[in-house]
Scaffold this active site. Structure first.
Site, PDB file in Angstrom:
ATOM      1  N   THR A  91       0.832  -1.199   0.000  1.00  0.00           N
ATOM      2  CA  THR A  91       0.000   0.000   0.000  1.00  0.00           C
ATOM      3  C   THR A  91       0.869   1.252   0.000  1.00  0.00           C
ATOM      4  O   THR A  91       1.952   1.279   0.605  1.00  0.00           O
ATOM      5  CB  THR A  91      -0.957   0.030   1.217  1.00  0.00           C
ATOM      6  OG1 THR A  91      -1.422   1.366   1.425  1.00  0.00           O
ATOM      7  CG2 THR A  91      -0.259  -0.422   2.486  1.00  0.00           C
TER       8      THR A  91
ATOM      9  N   SER B 114      -0.919   3.082  10.607  1.00  0.00           N
ATOM     10  CA  SER B 114      -1.813   2.227  11.415  1.00  0.00           C
ATOM     11  C   SER B 114      -1.131   0.878  11.581  1.00  0.00           C
ATOM     12  O   SER B 114      -0.169   0.569  10.865  1.00  0.00           O
ATOM     13  CB  SER B 114      -3.173   2.030  10.739  1.00  0.00           C
ATOM     14  OG  SER B 114      -3.053   1.108   9.652  1.00  0.00           O
TER      15      SER B 114
ATOM     16  N   TYR C  65      -2.350  -1.864  10.654  1.00  0.00           N
ATOM     17  CA  TYR C  65      -2.504  -2.525   9.349  1.00  0.00           C
ATOM     18  C   TYR C  65      -1.392  -2.105   8.392  1.00  0.00           C
ATOM     19  O   TYR C  65      -0.723  -2.947   7.781  1.00  0.00           O
ATOM     20  CB  TYR C  65      -3.873  -2.202   8.726  1.00  0.00           C
ATOM     21  CG  TYR C  65      -3.831  -2.256   7.228  1.00  0.00           C
ATOM     22  CD1 TYR C  65      -3.711  -3.478   6.562  1.00  0.00           C
ATOM     23  CD2 TYR C  65      -3.853  -1.094   6.453  1.00  0.00           C
ATOM     24  CE1 TYR C  65      -3.612  -3.538   5.176  1.00  0.00           C
ATOM     25  CE2 TYR C  65      -3.764  -1.148   5.079  1.00  0.00           C
ATOM     26  CZ  TYR C  65      -3.640  -2.364   4.442  1.00  0.00           C
ATOM     27  OH  TYR C  65      -3.538  -2.421   3.089  1.00  0.00           O
ATOM     28  N   HIS C  66      -1.195  -0.802   8.238  1.00  0.00           N
ATOM     29  CA  HIS C  66      -0.153  -0.347   7.319  1.00  0.00           C
ATOM     30  C   HIS C  66       1.218  -0.863   7.759  1.00  0.00           C
ATOM     31  O   HIS C  66       2.062  -1.216   6.934  1.00  0.00           O
ATOM     32  CB  HIS C  66      -0.148   1.182   7.224  1.00  0.00           C
ATOM     33  CG  HIS C  66      -1.355   1.760   6.534  1.00  0.00           C
ATOM     34  ND1 HIS C  66      -2.434   2.270   7.218  1.00  0.00           N
ATOM     35  CD2 HIS C  66      -1.671   1.870   5.213  1.00  0.00           C
ATOM     36  CE1 HIS C  66      -3.343   2.694   6.349  1.00  0.00           C
ATOM     37  NE2 HIS C  66      -2.918   2.454   5.123  1.00  0.00           N
TER      38      HIS C  66
ATOM     39  N   LYS D  11       1.959  -4.281   6.481  1.00  0.00           N
ATOM     40  CA  LYS D  11       2.425  -4.306   5.085  1.00  0.00           C
ATOM     41  C   LYS D  11       3.908  -3.945   4.994  1.00  0.00           C
ATOM     42  O   LYS D  11       4.626  -4.451   4.120  1.00  0.00           O
ATOM     43  CB  LYS D  11       1.596  -3.322   4.247  1.00  0.00           C
ATOM     44  CG  LYS D  11       0.130  -3.716   4.073  1.00  0.00           C
ATOM     45  CD  LYS D  11      -0.044  -4.843   3.058  1.00  0.00           C
ATOM     46  CE  LYS D  11      -1.490  -4.949   2.589  1.00  0.00           C
ATOM     47  NZ  LYS D  11      -1.691  -6.028   1.603  1.00  0.00           N
TER      48      LYS D  11
END
Lengths: 409, 409
Positions: free
Chosen positions: B153, B188, B190-191, B194
């Site tokens: 991302t 975050s 989540y980020h 990644k």
């Protein structure tokens, strides 16, 4: 250095306090007057058992260690036998102890262990990452003003062709500037787990306004002072292929009449630190928390040296003591640069007052003496590496001696 | 663009092929002649259910989706209902299908979901990391010549004050130069997951000589062409506070007579991509694997725009179609810069032949039409954010409307 009078009410939780750095740190801080609770699941002792390894110096069970410290120092150290990968017991321990500082050493810390196979990679990364996330959430929800002092590693940086800074670097690019996290090029799944942690801690510090310090430590060697008083206080001393660090290993090899084994060309250049300086760095970091919100990063080492130079230093000191000592190159189990630029900054901890114990002949002599004292416990079969970074290639070309040694170790 | 004649024997495993990007990609590649097997555990449908959410466009069960594609295209898509967090079934699927390319979308992909609480953070990071590690080990041991195409991302980079490059940056520092991984500042957990993946994949590519491409994708919107033929082929369209992406949400808000809600100042500038371009980027990436050993990184977006500008564009198009439409600022649940420099490079995929569908009025009209078609399924209660980056602060100040909405959604 902090004034002991000012720190007697300070509570420090030492996660991983039964380990090599953790035990030394717990005793050092206890002696200074900090109130210490050790949190440990003793998994490292279990891994020693299941990998058929043992510390060169025998170590007492944790309860005997703590009792010996009580007798010799009059100081009490608390103990919580919990696994920080499980949140509920961790939260309960933090709720009851209410630490001012959480020192976090409680991780799988071997690069070869993390490269054994998929299971060990996942165990290392999932375990290390989950423990750190749990500590961050417990800080947010229970002790938001506490200071996390987290052990990282200089191995997070890898071997870039530019100078290594302390955590951040100012980059000028296309006419604009910013100070950004220093780019990392870690060399094993273990080192990667420390990078993941650093990134997670930096984010949590920012969004939850926490105080945290990341200590990127070099390769540690030697023994600290507080563990010398009684055999039950003794610290571990690893020389095996999974958990041994290089200088400890060279000293054991010299005493065992084994060649000093340099993997690959030996131009691998690394940063090093004496365990006596490690405990002093922890003391300084605890006494100097950052403002909340931005992760503080210190590079924790005192000198830089190539693996081959290190072998030569051990060889010279050993020969002066009448120990026949040769150096042999062996196939490198790791995939890494064996000749490269290496210059790293370490001025922060020096600026806070660290007085380094540099690696002089006397220190090497002391380590050779330790190895000689425990000569009867040396198992040469534990020394040759058996985990290759490219497992198939290394297994295919490893020599029979080390293959047999592993099979029968 | 690859010649279909040359690719008919190419086998592509699409992990996460039941999701928004995954389903669109599976159909697009199938139409081009690739042999497709979808690997998915359908967990996203379960999360929708347990969080009381639903796609605006109804989606058919995976077996009906695949059957509809078979009827409409004559093409067969394979299906393995397995969880890539478990190695044995993943390895068996790879062993039997022997993919030339593994496209990996099979991850928890919502930033707010990852910030709900500790359990959701750990689930996101441990799940995403374990799945990717399992795929890397399966490639090493079963299909070492396969090409991993992994969805990353643009959010990995954050919002640095210098230009964002594609994965790597040349840094000149103290008179020396090196090309290093671009420093990441994800916003975050989540980020962060990644970023952890990118670091793990770069390392595994290097030590195991694998081929891998990391696609740092911008915010996706819209629908691809292959999903339009039959209701059973329809793709999901998320507008809720957990999984909705911003342009989809604005179009739903406009049709629902709800203000377009901009969180904070709206100066948050992001990169965007039409789902039709996403599938074209996957096609181009698959056709252009890197040499083994060094992770290839493409930034996968076509334009850059602030959230407030995006709201204004939707407002203008909506008003031209007679829809009363206001823009309102709401408290930002995230902790992020709301005014900042943002310039990112995306020349690699353009250089490979990507023909962007830029966000023109026609595209926004189409999306408003989609929202209008499914007006009866819009649940306004799903729109207001209920997960704050600093959970306590956001809950304390959130308005009653959204608190009630969440409680009854």
């Amino acid at each position: 250095m902090p004034n002991v009078e000012n720190v007697t009410s300070k509570r420090v939780m030492v996660v991983g306090g039964d380990g090599y750095c953790g035990w030394a740190t717990a005793l050092h801080l206890s002696r200074l007057g900090y109130e210490i609770t050790i949190v440990d699941n003793l998994i490292r002792r279990h891994w020693d058992a299941t990998h058929l390894l043992d510390s060169l110096i025998p170590i007492a069970p944790i309860d005997r260690r703590i009792a010996a410290w009580q007798r010799s120092s009059g100081k009490t150290i608390g103990l919580q036998l919990i696994d920080v990968r499980e949140y509920a017991p961790l939260a309960a321990a933090i709720e009851s102890f209410r630490p001012d500082t959480i020192v976090h050493f409680g991780q799988q810390r071997s690069a070869p262990f993390s490269m054994i196979d998929r299971e060990h990679t996942v165990l290392t990364q999932v375990g290390n990452l989950t423990g750190t996330l749990n500590i961050l959430y417990a800080m947010r929800d229970i002790v938001p003003n506490a200071h996390l002092v987290k052990l990282g590693t200089m191995g997070e940086y890898g071997t870039p062709n530019i100078d290594i800074e302390e955590g951040y670097i100012e980059i000028e690019h296309n006419g604009r500037k910013d100070v950004l996290p220093y780019p990392k090029q870690p060399g094993s799944f273990y080192h990667l787990s420390k990078v993941h942690d650093s990134d997670n801690i930096a984010f949590a510090s920012r969004v939850w306004n926490l105080r945290a310090t990341d200590l990127n430590q070099g390769v540690v060697y030697g023994l600290s002072e507080e563990t010398a008083g009684h055999p039950d206080l003794a610290n571990r001393f690893d020389y095996d292929a999974l958990f041994g660090t290089v200088l400890n290993r060279f000293c054991v090899e010299a005493v065992a009449g084994h060649p000093l084994t340099v993997y690959g060309a030996g131009g691998q250049t690394r940063s090093f630190i004496d365990l006596r300086d490690t405990v002093a760095c922890l003391e300084l970091s605890i006494a100097n928390p950052p403002a909340p919100g931005r992760l503080q990063v210190f590079n924790q080492f005192t000198e830089i040296c190539s693996v081959f130079e290190l072998a030569e230093r051990v060889q010279r000191v050993a020969r002066a003591r009448g120990i026949a000592c040769t150096i042999e190159h062996r196939e490198n189990p790791r995939i890494e640069r064996e000749a490269h630029y290496y210059k790293a900054k370490n001025t922060s901890l020096l600026g806070l007052g660290l007085q380094p114990h540099l690696l002089d002949d006397r220190t090497i002599e002391t380590m050779l003496d330790i190895a000689a004292t425990h000569r009867g416990r040396i198992s040469p079969a534990l020394i040759p590496p058996h985990v290759g970074w490219d497992a198939r290639a290394f297994e295919a070309t490893t020599n029979d001696e080390s293959a047999v040694a592993h099979a029968t170790s």
